[in-house]
Design a protein around this motif. Structure first.
Motif, PDB file in Angstrom:
ATOM      1  N   ALA A  81       0.804  -1.218   0.000  1.00 53.51           N
ATOM      2  CA  ALA A  81       0.000   0.000   0.000  1.00 53.51           C
ATOM      3  C   ALA A  81       0.836   1.266   0.000  1.00 53.51           C
ATOM      4  O   ALA A  81       0.284   2.372  -0.064  1.00 53.51           O
ATOM      5  CB  ALA A  81      -0.934  -0.005   1.222  1.00 53.51           C
ATOM      6  N   ASP A  82       2.153   1.153   0.071  1.00 46.36           N
ATOM      7  CA  ASP A  82       3.022   2.325   0.159  1.00 46.36           C
ATOM      8  C   ASP A  82       2.925   3.154  -1.126  1.00 46.36           C
ATOM      9  O   ASP A  82       3.132   2.649  -2.229  1.00 46.36           O
ATOM     10  CB  ASP A  82       4.468   1.879   0.387  1.00 46.36           C
ATOM     11  N   ALA A  83       2.645   4.440  -0.972  1.00 46.79           N
ATOM     12  CA  ALA A  83       2.501   5.323  -2.141  1.00 46.79           C
ATOM     13  C   ALA A  83       3.816   5.450  -2.905  1.00 46.79           C
ATOM     14  O   ALA A  83       3.821   5.599  -4.133  1.00 46.79           O
ATOM     15  CB  ALA A  83       2.023   6.699  -1.691  1.00 46.79           C
ATOM     16  N   GLN A  84       4.938   5.412  -2.185  1.00 45.17           N
ATOM     17  CA  GLN A  84       6.239   5.458  -2.858  1.00 45.17           C
ATOM     18  C   GLN A  84       6.428   4.253  -3.762  1.00 45.17           C
ATOM     19  O   GLN A  84       6.848   4.373  -4.913  1.00 45.17           O
ATOM     20  CB  GLN A  84       7.359   5.464  -1.824  1.00 45.17           C
ATOM     21  N   VAL A  85       6.138   3.076  -3.238  1.00 43.88           N
ATOM     22  CA  VAL A  85       6.345   1.843  -3.985  1.00 43.88           C
ATOM     23  C   VAL A  85       5.471   1.838  -5.235  1.00 43.88           C
ATOM     24  O   VAL A  85       5.936   1.534  -6.338  1.00 43.88           O
ATOM     25  CB  VAL A  85       6.046   0.616  -3.099  1.00 43.88           C
ATOM     26  N   ARG A  86       4.208   2.187  -5.061  1.00 49.65           N
ATOM     27  CA  ARG A  86       3.299   2.211  -6.210  1.00 49.65           C
ATOM     28  C   ARG A  86       3.757   3.241  -7.245  1.00 49.65           C
ATOM     29  O   ARG A  86       3.778   2.969  -8.451  1.00 49.65           O
ATOM     30  CB  ARG A  86       1.881   2.533  -5.745  1.00 49.65           C
ATOM     31  N   GLY A  87       4.159   4.421  -6.765  1.00 48.60           N
ATOM     32  CA  GLY A  87       4.618   5.442  -7.686  1.00 48.60           C
ATOM     33  C   GLY A  87       5.887   5.041  -8.411  1.00 48.60           C
ATOM     34  O   GLY A  87       6.025   5.265  -9.620  1.00 48.60           O
ATOM     35  N   TYR A  88       6.829   4.476  -7.676  1.00 50.38           N
ATOM     36  CA  TYR A  88       8.104   4.047  -8.257  1.00 50.38           C
ATOM     37  C   TYR A  88       7.881   3.014  -9.357  1.00 50.38           C
ATOM     38  O   TYR A  88       8.392   3.159 -10.483  1.00 50.38           O
ATOM     39  CB  TYR A  88       8.978   3.478  -7.141  1.00 50.38           C
ATOM     40  N   LEU A  89       7.117   1.984  -9.055  1.00 52.62           N
ATOM     41  CA  LEU A  89       6.878   0.934 -10.033  1.00 52.62           C
ATOM     42  C   LEU A  89       6.096   1.464 -11.239  1.00 52.62           C
ATOM     43  O   LEU A  89       6.337   1.049 -12.378  1.00 52.62           O
ATOM     44  CB  LEU A  89       6.126  -0.229  -9.383  1.00 52.62           C
ATOM     45  N   THR A  90       5.180   2.392 -11.003  1.00 56.16           N
ATOM     46  CA  THR A  90       4.415   2.975 -12.104  1.00 56.16           C
ATOM     47  C   THR A  90       5.307   3.814 -13.007  1.00 56.16           C
ATOM     48  O   THR A  90       5.263   3.689 -14.243  1.00 56.16           O
ATOM     49  CB  THR A  90       3.265   3.844 -11.554  1.00 56.16           C
ATOM     50  N   TRP A  91       6.137   4.656 -12.402  1.00 56.17           N
ATOM     51  CA  TRP A  91       7.000   5.532 -13.197  1.00 56.17           C
ATOM     52  C   TRP A  91       8.001   4.726 -14.018  1.00 56.17           C
ATOM     53  O   TRP A  91       8.162   4.974 -15.209  1.00 56.17           O
ATOM     54  CB  TRP A  91       7.745   6.497 -12.279  1.00 56.17           C
ATOM     55  N   VAL A  92       8.662   3.778 -13.382  1.00 57.65           N
ATOM     56  CA  VAL A  92       9.657   3.009 -14.127  1.00 57.65           C
ATOM     57  C   VAL A  92       8.986   2.113 -15.169  1.00 57.65           C
ATOM     58  O   VAL A  92       9.515   1.911 -16.271  1.00 57.65           O
ATOM     59  CB  VAL A  92      10.552   2.197 -13.170  1.00 57.65           C
ATOM     60  N   GLY A  93       7.783   1.615 -14.864  1.00 55.31           N
ATOM     61  CA  GLY A  93       7.054   0.792 -15.829  1.00 55.31           C
ATOM     62  C   GLY A  93       6.659   1.594 -17.059  1.00 55.31           C
ATOM     63  O   GLY A  93       6.806   1.116 -18.200  1.00 55.31           O
ATOM     64  N   CYS A  94       6.171   2.818 -16.869  1.00 47.81           N
ATOM     65  CA  CYS A  94       5.799   3.672 -17.999  1.00 47.81           C
ATOM     66  C   CYS A  94       7.029   4.034 -18.835  1.00 47.81           C
ATOM     67  O   CYS A  94       6.964   4.070 -20.074  1.00 47.81           O
ATOM     68  CB  CYS A  94       5.112   4.935 -17.499  1.00 47.81           C
ATOM     69  N   ALA A  95       8.144   4.297 -18.170  1.00 50.24           N
ATOM     70  CA  ALA A  95       9.370   4.636 -18.888  1.00 50.24           C
ATOM     71  C   ALA A  95       9.862   3.462 -19.724  1.00 50.24           C
ATOM     72  O   ALA A  95      10.258   3.623 -20.885  1.00 50.24           O
ATOM     73  CB  ALA A  95      10.450   5.073 -17.904  1.00 50.24           C
ATOM     74  N   VAL A  96       9.831   2.274 -19.151  1.00 51.43           N
ATOM     75  CA  VAL A  96      10.257   1.076 -19.873  1.00 51.43           C
ATOM     76  C   VAL A  96       9.356   0.842 -21.085  1.00 51.43           C
ATOM     77  O   VAL A  96       9.826   0.529 -22.196  1.00 51.43           O
ATOM     78  CB  VAL A  96      10.241  -0.152 -18.939  1.00 51.43           C
TER      79      VAL A  96
END
Length: 482
Positions: free
Chosen positions: A267-282
Motif C-alpha cells: 500500500a506504500d505510495a512510494q512503492v506504487r509510484g516508483y513501479l508505475t514511473w519506471v514501468g511507464c518509462a520502460v
C-alpha cells in the motif's frame, strides 16, 4: 563549545570495523595464492589501529545520547573518513593507484555511486573485486541506517514526515534505534544472500555472483567485469532487474513485512509510484526502440528494463548497447536518474516521495488559483503534509538543482567538454554511476578527467549521498554556537 568526543568515538569504532572486514578479501587472495593479500593485511592493520586510537582518545564513560548537532557531524564524519581508509588497499597493492584515484574509487564505492576510474578491471585480483563490492554493500547498509534512523529526526529534505512511522530514535528511545538496526541488517543481509544464490543458480561464476550480489542490493554498481552485465545470459538480466528494484524500495517496509504486515509494502505510495514511473518509462522506450530498429521484441524489452531500472535505482549496471539507443532513450534515462527511487532505501536522487509531494503541492496551488477561498488539504499516503515538511522538500529540490548546476559548471571550468561535464555532475550528484561523453570514450571510465574534476565529482557523490542539506548545515556559523 560543541563536544566532538562522542563523534570521534563512534567514527573511530566504524573505522576499526572497516579495517576488520578487510580480512575477508585478504583471506580470499591468500586462498587463491595471490600475493596481493599482503596489501589488505597492511591496510587492515593501519585502519584498525587508527580507528582504535581515535576511539580510545575520545572515549567518555557514561556518555549521554548524541545530540542533534552531533548526529549531523557523525553522519558527515563517517562518510568523509571511511573512503580515506577504504582507499588504502588500492594504493598499497593492485591496482597500484595514485591516492587521488584510489580515494575517488573508494568514495564512489562507499556512496554506492559505482563510477570507476580503474582501467582493465578484469585483470585485478579477486580480493580487489570483493573489496570494491564490499564498499558498495557497506555504504548501502550505512545509508539505509541513516535514512531510517537519523534523517527523520534531522528533518532533512522532508524526511521528518516519516517520524510518524514511530521511529524517533534519540533521547530516551535510543534503544529503539538498536532494534531497528538489527532488523534492517537481517533484511539487508537476507536479500543479499538470496541475490547471490540466484545469480549463482543461473550460471554466473561464484565469485562474480558474490561481487554482483553485494553491489546489486546496495544499488552500488561496481562490477568485476569492465563490460558490467553485458555478455550474461538473459535470465541473469531479469534477475538483476528484480533485485535492483528490491534494493531500491523502502527498507522500513521490509522490517514491517518481517513482523507480518505485508499490506504496508503493497500500500506504500512510494512503492506504487516508483513501479508505475519506471514501468511507464520502460514501455515508452521499448516501443520507441522497437519502432526505430529491427531488433526482436524480447531483447528490446529486457535491455530497456534492465538499464532503466539500473538508472532509476541509482545502481549503475549497464549493457554495452545502452549508449547507442539515441536521444529519446537517453533523455528518459536522464530524468529517471534525477527523480531516483524510494526514500528510506540505499537508492539516491531526489526520491519518488519528494517528487510526488511536490507535484501534489503544485496541483493544490493550481486548484487554489481557480478558487481563491477554497481549502485544498495536501495529503500523502493518506496523511496530511504540514507546511514544515513541504518547505523542507521545496528547499531540498532547490538545493539539489542548484548544486547540480554549480558542480557541472565547476567541472566545465577544469577543461572538460560540456557533455562530459554535464553527465559527470548528473551521475555523481545522483549517485547513479553511468558515464557517457567524449572523455569516457577511450576507457569507459572516469580516469581521463582532470584531477580537480575528480575531486569535485567525489565531493558531489558525498553531497548527493548525504542529502545535501545535512552537509550544508554544518557550514552555517550558528550551527557551531552553543
Amino acid at each position: 563549545m560543541l563536544d566532538l568526543r562522542p563523534v570521534g568515538f563512534v567514527v573511530g569504532l566504524v573505522v576499526a570495523a572497516l579495517g576488520a572486514v578487510m580480512v575477508m578479501p585478504m583471506f580470499l587472495d591468500l586462498a587463491l595464492g595471490d600475493p596481493n593479500w599482503r596489501a589488505f593485511q597492511e591496510a587492515a592493520i593501519i585502519t584498525i589501529l587508527s580507528g582504535a586510537f581515535l576511539s580510545l582518545a575520545c572515549h567518555q564513560p557514561d556518555a549521554p545520547p548524541p545530540s542533534l548537532r552531533q548526529a549531523f557531524l557523525l553522519t558527515i564524519g563517517i562518510w568523509l573518513t571511511l573512503p580515506v581508509f577504504g582507499a588504502l588497499p588500492f594504493v598499497i597493492g593492485k591496482p597500484d593507484a595514485r591516492f587521488l584515484d584510489a580515494w575517488y574509487e573508494a568514495v564512489s564505492g562507499i556512496t554506492t555511486t559505482g563510477a570507476s576510474v580503474f582501467v582493465d578491471i578484469d585483470s585485478l585480483p579477486a580480493g580487489v573485486h570483493l573489496w570494491r563490492a564490499m564498499l558498495n554493500w557497506l555504504g548501502g547498509l550505512g545509508i539505509a541506517f541513516i535514512a531510517m534512523i537519523f534523517l527523520p529526526v534531522m528533518r532533512v529534505g522532508g524526511m521528518q514526515f516519516f517520524r510518524t512511522e514511530g521511529f524517533d530514535t534519540f533521547g530516551k528511545v535510543l534503544p529503539r534505534a538498536r532494534d531497528i538496526a538489527i532488523e534492517l541488517f537481517m533484511v539487508y543481509s537476507g536479500l543479499t544472500l538470496l541475490c547471490i544464490l540466484v545469480y549463482a543458480g543461473l550460471g554466473m561464476p561464484r565469485l562474480e555472483a558474490l561481487d554482483h550480489g553485494l553491489a546489486t542490493i546496495a544499488t552500488g554498481g561496481f562490477s568485476p567485469r569492465a563490460s558490467s552485465f553485458a555478455g550474461y545470459a538473459p535470465p541473469i538480466h531479469y534477475a538483476a532487474t528484480a533485485f535492483m528494484l528490491l534494493g531500491s524500495l523502502p527498507y522500513i517496509r521490509y522490517v514491517q513485512l518481517m513482523r507480518g504486515d505485508a499490506r504496508a509494502l503493497l500500500a506504500d505510495a512510494q512503492v506504487r509510484g516508483y513501479l508505475t514511473w519506471v514501468g511507464c518509462a520502460v514501455l515508452a522506450v521499448s516501443v520507441w526502440r522497437a519502432a526505430t530498429s529491427d531488433q526482436a521484441a524480447e531483447p528490446v524489452l529486457r535491455e530497456t528494463m534492465f538499464n532503466l531500472v539500473s538508472v532509476m535505482s541509482s545502481t549503475g549496471f549497464s549493457t554495452e548497447t545502452f549508449p547507442s539507443w539515441g536521444g529519446f532513450a537517453m533523455m528518459v534515462a536522464f530524468w529517471l536518474g534525477i527523480v531516483g527511487a524510494c526514500s528510506g532505501s540505499s537508492a539516491a536522487g531526489l526520491s519518488i516521495f519528494r517528487v510526488q509531494v511536490l507535484l501534489r503541492g503544485v496541483w493544490a496551488e493550481i486548484k487554489r488559483m481557480h478558487a481563491a477561498h477554497r481549502v485544498v488539504p495536501l495529503k500523502y499516503d493518506g496523511r496530511p503534509v504540514d507546511a514544515d515538511t513541504m518547505g523542507a522538500i521545496t528547499l531540498y529540490l532547490g538545493a539539489f538543482l542548484t548544486t547540480f548546476g554549480v558542480i557541472a559548471v565547476l567541472i566545465l571550468d577544469t577543461g572538460v567538454d560540456v557533455e562530459s561535464a554535464l553527465l559527470a555532475a548528473w551521475t555523481t550528484i545522483g549517485n547513479i554511476g553511468y558515464g557517457y561523453g567524449p572523455l569516457l570514450a577511450r576507457t569507459g571510465t572516469f580516469v581521463d578527467y582532470p584531477d580537480l574534476a575528480k575531486i569535485l565529482m567525489a565531493l558531489a557523490m558525498i553531497l548527493g549521498r548525504l542529502s545535501l542539506l545535512s552537509v550544508f548545515v554544518i557550514v552555517l556559523p550558528r550551527f557551531w554556537r552553543v
